[in-house]
Design a protein around this motif. Structure first.
Motif, short mmCIF file in Angstrom:
data_model
loop_
_atom_site.label_atom_id
_atom_site.label_comp_id
_atom_site.label_asym_id
_atom_site.label_seq_id
_atom_site.Cartn_x
_atom_site.Cartn_y
_atom_site.Cartn_z
N ILE A 280 53.80 -39.16 -16.21
CA ILE A 280 53.95 -37.94 -15.40
C ILE A 280 53.68 -38.26 -13.93
N SER A 281 54.65 -37.98 -13.10
CA SER A 281 54.50 -38.25 -11.67
C SER A 281 53.52 -37.26 -11.04
N LYS A 283 53.59 -36.20 -8.09
CA LYS A 283 54.28 -35.35 -7.10
C LYS A 283 55.41 -34.57 -7.78
N THR A 284 55.71 -33.41 -7.22
CA THR A 284 56.80 -32.57 -7.71
C THR A 284 57.98 -32.67 -6.76
N ASN A 285 59.14 -32.99 -7.31
CA ASN A 285 60.35 -33.13 -6.50
C ASN A 285 61.05 -31.77 -6.35
N LEU A 287 63.73 -28.98 -6.70
CA LEU A 287 64.71 -28.72 -7.74
C LEU A 287 66.11 -28.60 -7.13
N SER A 360 59.87 -32.15 -15.90
CA SER A 360 58.52 -32.02 -15.36
C SER A 360 58.49 -31.13 -14.13
N ASP A 361 59.52 -31.24 -13.29
CA ASP A 361 59.59 -30.41 -12.07
C ASP A 361 59.85 -28.94 -12.42
N THR A 364 56.74 -27.04 -13.54
CA THR A 364 55.78 -26.66 -12.49
C THR A 364 56.11 -25.31 -11.87
N HIS A 365 57.31 -24.79 -12.10
CA HIS A 365 57.70 -23.53 -11.48
C HIS A 365 56.88 -22.38 -12.09
N GLU A 382 53.86 -33.26 -20.82
CA GLU A 382 54.23 -32.59 -19.58
C GLU A 382 53.90 -31.11 -19.65
N ARG A 386 51.14 -29.38 -17.22
CA ARG A 386 51.51 -28.27 -16.34
C ARG A 386 50.91 -26.94 -16.78
#
Length: 528
Positions: A280-281, A283-285, A287, A360-361, A364-365, A382, A386
């Protein structure tokens, strides 16, 4: 008061000490990952790339070389790929046909047969590869060998040739044979084994099934699986290679993609380290714009539906697919769904379909309130990381154990595929959305899962470097490895103590019998 001369002298001494401290050792590392499943390699890749970033030389044997896009974004000149890809075989992405999923009592035999066939394919492709043989023949020396702990020991022939400390990585809960080879404590009384589908805690019959299944799987692996792996390795590298099962017992370190907050407390020695969530990174990229817009406008909440990289959702039987689509249409929520082919079923207006999703991104929403998945450990980790509650529909492998563990933590509801209907799906989704207990538990579990002394990736890197610096078997491996099954399970001690007790009881019996006989003799004499 400190004089300026004294301060300068102190600074000079400190600088001298710092200058003389040894520089970090640059390691030569080889990674051997022959399995064709992309989800497995997704666990290893962050560790391999991070080791390269830190200056170590990496040679990686796998079916998943770095892509041109990845190389352009981050050139890693000290990361060398040996590509095992085969045009005919391909890799295991979107290959699982949901029409043949078996939930009968025979499914464990089918899964083991599937594992055995996969291992044979992986062994053939890797051990016959000319570049792999060239690497072995080159005589290169390595400080560490990284490889996967999964369904075969055939790659141990390469480990034997490289003659370096071994670090294995398991992408899931340890297989029973890995527990056996490392001589770990087999706590079948309360730890469900892989493929057993037993909950925690287990009842009496659950413990019986768990014990028998673990013993059967271990015995099968050490005979049938082993003989096939040994035969392929001997054919390619000669009959004088050692027993590969014995080589696997010399593993220095095992990194396991689990964490006690999810799977429960398990007694591990120092050389078994949990690194759950390593992929799991931090950082969040951003979308994609269409996905971001869809999620931003979903104030009523979003159901995220994704069955992973191996399952081909388009193979879902028509009646199951119909139930799924009716459930989507009946809920007052938006749905975002991974569907692999262009031929789309008739969708309700609340559904967005994509062939690929940045999972994963998306999780996070803040509007994503439920993750509907298959229980694969990457996606599930993930979701846990989250803090998103889940509906899980497992199909095979470790998915059941993962899903059951999440359900036991109060963050998921498990829906069995063979019992899937519009009603069961809707009830599960409504429960997750409407019962705040699941969200509360998910946030608590997320907090505990993420609260660690180091990140999982930093932990894995530190242990790899620790072993590479020469801190190996004598310091971290359990002494149980060198003991026989009889000795480490105290069977000999139990037999000795039972013998002592039986001997004592026998002596006591003879003594009492002797006393009784004497008393009887005295009585007879008095009568006479």
């Amino acid at each position: 008061m400190w004089k300026p001369q004294a301060i300068l002298l102190l600074l000079f001494v400190l600088a001298s000490c710092e200058a003389k401290s040894p520089a970090p050792k640059k390691l030569k590392i080889v990674g051997v990952f022959g399995h064709l499943g992309k989800s497995h390699f997704d666990v290893f890749q962050p560790l391999l790339e991070e080791l390269a970033r830190r200056g170590h030389d990496l040679t990686v044997v796998s079916h998943f070389p770095r892509t041109e896009k990845a190389i352009k974004a981050e050139p890693l000149p000290n990361y060398k790929d040996i590509d095992l890809r085969d045009d005919k075989q391909g890799v295991f992405v979107n290959v699982v046909d949901l029409r043949v999923i078996d939930h009968s009592i025979l499914r464990i035999f089918k899964e083991l047969y599937f594992l055995s066939n996969m291992s044979a394919v992986a062994c053939e492709l890797a051990l016959t590869n000319p570049k792999v043989k060239e690497l072995v023949a080159s005589g290169q020396k390595f400080d560490v060998v990284l490889t996967e702990s999964f369904n075969t020991d055939c790659f141990m022939v390469l480990v034997h040739k490289f003659n370096a400390p071994i670090i294995e990585i398991s992408t899931h809960q340890l297989m029973p044979w890995a527990i056996d080879h490392m001589a770990l404590s087999n706590e079948a009384s309360y730890i469900p084994g892989m493929l057993t589908r037993q909950p925690r805690p287990m009842n009496f019959m659950g413990r019986v099934w768990n014990t028998v299944t673990i013993a059967f799987m271990t015995a099968l692996y050490n005979t049938v699986f082993h003989s096939r792996a040994q035969a392929i390795a001997e054919r390619e590298f000669g009959p004088d290679i050692p027993n590969l099962s014995e080589v696997s017992r010399n593993v220095t370190l095992m990194l396991v993609n689990t964490h006690y907050t999810l799977h429960g407390s398990i007694p591990f020695p120092p050389n078994v380290v949990e690194i759950g969530g390593m992929h799991i990174s931090p950082k969040t990229n951003p979308l994609p714009k269409d996905i971001a817009k869809f999620l931003d406008e979903a104030h009523e909440g979003v159901l995220y539906f994704n069955l992973g990289s191996m399952v081909k959702a388009a193979t879902m039987p028509p009646e199951k697919l119909d139930a799924l689509l009716k459930m989507f249409a009946s809920i007052p929520r938006k749905v975002i769904w991974k569907w692999e082919i262009d031929d789309l079923p008739k969708l309700s207006s609340n559904v967005l379909v994509k062939k690929w999703l940045p999972q994963s991104d998306i999780l996070t929403h803040p509007n994503v309130k439920c993750y509907f998945g298959h229980g694969g450990l990457l996606g599930l980790s993930e979701g846990v990381h989250r803090g998103v509650p889940m509906v899980l529909m497992p199909f095979f492998g470790d998915q059941y154990q993962n899903a059951i563990a999440a359900q036991a933590r109060g963050v998921a509801i498990v829906v069995k595929f063979d019992e899937m209907s519009e009603a069961t799906l809707k009830n599960a989704v409504d429960e997750i959305f409407n019962n705040t207990r699941y969200m509360e538990n998910a946030r608590k579990l997320s907090k505990a899962f993420r609260d660690r002394p180091m990140t999982p990736l930093d932990t894995a890197v530190w242990w790899t470097e620790y072993i590479g610096r020469g801190n190996g078997l004598p310091y971290v491996r359990s002494e149980r490895v060198n003991m026989s099954w009889v000795a480490r399970n105290l069977v000999d001690v139990a037999a000795f103590l039972i013998a002592i007790v039986l001997l004592a009881l026998y002596i006591l019996y003879r003594y009492i019998n002797h006393l009784f006989s004497r008393n009887q003799m005295k009585k007879y004499k008095k009568i006479d």
